[in-house]
Design a protein around this motif. Sequence first.
Motif: not given
Length: 190
Positions: A66-72
Amino acid sequence: MKLARRLILTTTAIAAVTAGTLISATAGQATPTSKPAGANTKAAATPKIPDSLKVPDGHRLTGVFNAKGVQTYTCTDGAWKLLEPAATLSDKKDGSHRPIALHSRGPVWVSTVDGSAVNAAVVATSPKSGTIPELLLESTGTRGTGVFADVSYIQRLKTSGGVAPTTACTGSDQTSVPYSAVYTFYKPAK
């Protein structure tokens, strides 16, 4: 100046993701052979995969994270364009969540456990309403002997969030939009 701003943005985004609560993750193999370093093979089933994103025969599932982050996004000619992702992939081991990899522009995934890495290019997309599309990516190169050694395909599944703003932008504005996804990694079957 732009490179310095990009490095600060990426470092800030990764720090924010790492400081937050990581989503639980699983890893597994479609045909058990050997356990890859850093993978938890007491896996739950992988998410439902659209036909257009299925990995060709001759490849085995080696990791599900699983991944958690941002799209910039950056403003280009008055419209928001993807600049880069910044996400932490994690697994669940012994009841705790631990970072396994960092995902960034390239796209590239680099293991925080053993330093192995994989770069990839998108070969198919599956749009989803209200979120970034699911993807099938093919490896363009790997390095190291760890969890990402010899990875041939990657799927981005179960996406949530990360969609570019619909508002107008000006100049060199940038914004980061939170997202989560499940990334699956495949290697050639032996």
